[in-house]
Design an enzyme around this catalytic site. Structure first.
Site, mmCIF file in Angstrom:
data_model
loop_
_atom_site.group_PDB
_atom_site.id
_atom_site.type_symbol
_atom_site.label_atom_id
_atom_site.label_comp_id
_atom_site.label_asym_id
_atom_site.label_seq_id
_atom_site.Cartn_x
_atom_site.Cartn_y
_atom_site.Cartn_z
ATOM 1 N N GLU A 70 0.839 -1.202 0.000
ATOM 2 C CA GLU A 70 0.000 0.000 0.000
ATOM 3 C C GLU A 70 0.875 1.254 0.000
ATOM 4 O O GLU A 70 1.927 1.301 0.639
ATOM 5 C CB GLU A 70 -0.884 -0.014 1.246
ATOM 6 C CG GLU A 70 -1.776 1.205 1.399
ATOM 7 C CD GLU A 70 -2.524 1.217 2.731
ATOM 8 O OE1 GLU A 70 -3.492 1.982 2.841
ATOM 9 O OE2 GLU A 70 -2.140 0.463 3.655
ATOM 10 N N LYS A 82 -9.408 2.830 -2.147
ATOM 11 C CA LYS A 82 -9.703 2.277 -0.832
ATOM 12 C C LYS A 82 -11.037 2.790 -0.293
ATOM 13 O O LYS A 82 -11.263 4.001 -0.177
ATOM 14 C CB LYS A 82 -8.572 2.650 0.127
ATOM 15 C CG LYS A 82 -8.607 1.975 1.480
ATOM 16 C CD LYS A 82 -7.351 2.347 2.263
ATOM 17 C CE LYS A 82 -7.237 1.611 3.581
ATOM 18 N NZ LYS A 82 -5.974 1.979 4.290
ATOM 19 N N CYS A 117 -5.485 -2.861 2.833
ATOM 20 C CA CYS A 117 -5.232 -2.782 4.271
ATOM 21 C C CYS A 117 -6.501 -2.876 5.125
ATOM 22 O O CYS A 117 -7.041 -3.964 5.321
ATOM 23 C CB CYS A 117 -4.441 -1.501 4.559
ATOM 24 S SG CYS A 117 -3.463 -1.568 6.080
#
Length: 264
Positions: free
Chosen positions: A47, A116, A150
């Protein structure tokens, strides 16, 4: 479902990101991909691998519309004949800065852009980033997959939304802190078991001015067996996966057939 290709070798490129230094990180990633492409079908980056968590400077060092990253990604994938799950990068748009994952196939075609969906307040992401509103589904060589970033893995309903539509491989890019390493390992195994899918998760190693990161990139099979796992150091892990294992596992324990859609 019959997979078009039965076996893939997947590699996670775990490295210490140079804080706030995109030019250095592009060089690192290029070297790693060139070396690993000889042994792998798919490579995965962490990430925010171009900048790290230099959040306060993303307006300065983020990638305008992702143009630099997309150009580099497509050229690198084609030159090395390898599929690339390009971790995620900070992408500057008129509507804000997004934590965005790009995927390119080995022919250099961009096949997915995913921003995200869940921003991690504990690390101030919500103060500097905008959340995405599209899903992470994509296909490579006819194989359905999904990408997550994540904190996304803490939301099992988000992952299930993708696997219920056929995704058999879940790719995760992360900067997961060392303090919650146990959560990382447990959540990844749970996502693999409950969704009867492969999970390939690439975390970063090292430190930045505020955080120490866990490493421990992992590749897990649909039964929750760990096929490969890194330590905390800079390293590359790889594993060969047999795509037939997805169908076998889902046939043996028919979780998706037994979902009570009348209840939930």
């Amino acid at each position: 479902m019959r997979w078009l290709k039965l076996k893939w070798t997947i590699s996670c490129l775990q490295f210490n990101i140079s804080y706030g230094n995109p030019s250095e990180n592009f060089k690192k990633a290029s070297r790693l991909i060139e070396a690993e492409s000889r042994r792998s079908d798919i490579v995965i980056l962490p990430e925010l691998w171009t900048t790290g968590y230099d959040l306060m400077r993303l307006d300065e060092i983020g990638d305008d519309e992702g143009e630099q990253t997309k150009k580099w990604l497509q050229q690198t994938a084609k030159a090395n004949d390898v599929h690339i799950v390009c971790g995620s990068v900070a992408v500057k748009k008129k509507s804000g800065v997004y934590n965005t994952m790009y995927i390119a196939d080995k022919h250099g075609q961009l096949v997915k852009e995913y921003s995200k969906a869940h921003l991690f307040q504990l690390m101030d992401e919500h103060l500097y980033l905008s959340s995405g509103s599209a899903d992470g589904s994509f296909e490579l060589e006819g194989v359905k997959a999904a990408g997550f970033i994540c904190y996304d893995i803490r939301f099992p309903e988000w992952v299930r939304k993708h696997t219920s539509k056929g995704a058999g491989i879940v790719f995760v890019s992360a900067e997961w802190p060392l303090a919650r390493l146990d959560h990382w390992r447990t959540l990844l195994a749970a996502r693999a078991i409950e969704n009867q899918c492969f999970v390939a998760a690439c975390n970063r190693s090292g430190k930045d001015p505020a955080n120490e990161f866990a490493g421990h990139s992992m590749i897990i099979d649909p039964l929750g067996h760990v096929l490969s796992e890194a330590g905390r150091e800079d390293t590359v892990i790889r594993a060969e996966i047999d795509l037939d294992d997805i169908e076998k596992t889902r046939g043996h324990i028919p979780v998706f057939e037994d979902i009570r859609k009348d209840l939930y």
